[in-house]
Design a protein around this motif. Structure first.
Motif, PDB file in Angstrom:
ATOM      1  N   GLU A 280       0.825  -1.217   0.000  1.00 19.21           N
ATOM      2  CA  GLU A 280       0.000   0.000   0.000  1.00 19.21           C
ATOM      3  C   GLU A 280       0.853   1.257   0.000  1.00 19.21           C
ATOM      4  N   LEU A 281       2.018   1.222   0.647  1.00 17.26           N
ATOM      5  CA  LEU A 281       2.921   2.374   0.568  1.00 17.26           C
ATOM      6  C   LEU A 281       3.338   2.630  -0.877  1.00 17.26           C
ATOM      7  N   VAL A 282       3.647   1.567  -1.603  1.00 16.80           N
ATOM      8  CA  VAL A 282       4.005   1.708  -3.019  1.00 16.80           C
ATOM      9  C   VAL A 282       2.813   2.269  -3.799  1.00 16.80           C
ATOM     10  N   ASN A 283       1.620   1.700  -3.581  1.00 20.86           N
ATOM     11  CA  ASN A 283       0.426   2.194  -4.271  1.00 20.86           C
ATOM     12  C   ASN A 283       0.205   3.679  -3.989  1.00 20.86           C
ATOM     13  N   LEU A 284       0.375   4.063  -2.746  1.00 20.83           N
ATOM     14  CA  LEU A 284       0.155   5.460  -2.377  1.00 20.83           C
ATOM     15  C   LEU A 284       1.211   6.385  -2.960  1.00 20.83           C
ATOM     16  N   ARG A 285       2.469   5.986  -2.884  1.00 23.39           N
ATOM     17  CA  ARG A 285       3.532   6.866  -3.386  1.00 23.39           C
ATOM     18  C   ARG A 285       3.388   7.103  -4.883  1.00 23.39           C
ATOM     19  N   VAL A 286       3.117   6.051  -5.624  1.00 25.66           N
ATOM     20  CA  VAL A 286       2.917   6.200  -7.070  1.00 25.66           C
ATOM     21  C   VAL A 286       1.695   7.083  -7.340  1.00 25.66           C
ATOM     22  N   SER A 287       0.623   6.871  -6.604  1.00 25.93           N
ATOM     23  CA  SER A 287      -0.593   7.666  -6.797  1.00 25.93           C
ATOM     24  C   SER A 287      -0.371   9.128  -6.423  1.00 25.93           C
ATOM     25  N   GLN A 288       0.487   9.386  -5.423  1.00 26.21           N
ATOM     26  CA  GLN A 288       0.842  10.768  -5.088  1.00 26.21           C
ATOM     27  C   GLN A 288       1.577  11.420  -6.244  1.00 26.21           C
ATOM     28  N   ILE A 289       2.553  10.723  -6.782  1.00 27.23           N
ATOM     29  CA  ILE A 289       3.334  11.268  -7.895  1.00 27.23           C
ATOM     30  C   ILE A 289       2.426  11.585  -9.081  1.00 27.23           C
ATOM     31  N   ASN A 290       1.497  10.682  -9.363  1.00 27.19           N
ATOM     32  CA  ASN A 290       0.607  10.852 -10.514  1.00 27.19           C
ATOM     33  C   ASN A 290      -0.571  11.779 -10.235  1.00 27.19           C
TER      34      ASN A 290
END
Length: 159
Positions: A48-58
């Motif tokens: 979920e950290l990966v999902n969130l970080r990518v979603s923040q960037i995008n």
């Protein structure tokens, strides 16, 4: 009114509804990636950290909403979620999480070859090949979902 006319008129089609077979293929990919991550030993919080970080960037509001709630359900602390955009400047993330986050960022920004190589090399020091592969697949998959939600303008509404 055709879908093209609606899009030109400022309204967006929901890609998931307009092309359900393609969207379901993406959902099946996400299911396979989730299983791959679990088999590799990645815990739900890290995913979920990966999902969130990518979603923040995008800048994907819909995916940020979904994955913030998922991270909290998985036991993530609100403090860490609050500083996730600045994860490099904290001591709150483990070396494994830091490697996964850097690799997720490099996957999201593939044009920066130098950063990608550095992230990949650093990740190899703390992640085995199965974990490395799983993190990259998680990042690839959430990037795809981000594009679907952003281009569809999926809303985030009050619960």
């Amino acid at each position: 009114m055709s879908d093209v006319t609606q899009a030109r008129g400022g309204r967006r089609i929901y890609l998931d509804k307009q092309s359900p077979a393609a969207y379901q293929a993406l959902v099946r990919t996400a299911d396979a990636v989730r299983a791959t991550a679990a088999e590799a030993g990645l815990d739900r919080v890290l995913v979920e950290l990966v999902n969130l970080r990518v979603s923040q960037i995008n800048g994907c509001a819909s995916c940020l909403d979904v994955h913030t709630r998922a991270a909290l359900r998985a036991g993530e602390a609100t403090r860490r979620l609050g500083v996730l955009p600045a994860w490099r400047d904290t001591e709150l993330f483990t070396p494994r999480e830091r490697a996964a986050l850097a690799l997720a960022e490099a996957t999201t920004h593939p044009a920066d070859a130098r950063a990608q190589e550095r992230a990949y090399d650093d990740a190899r020091e703390v992640l085995d090949e199965d974990e490395l592969s799983a993190v990259i697949w998680v990042a690839i998959t959430i990037n795809a979902f981000n594009r679907v939600s952003i281009l569809s303008k999926h809303p985030v509404r009050e619960a």
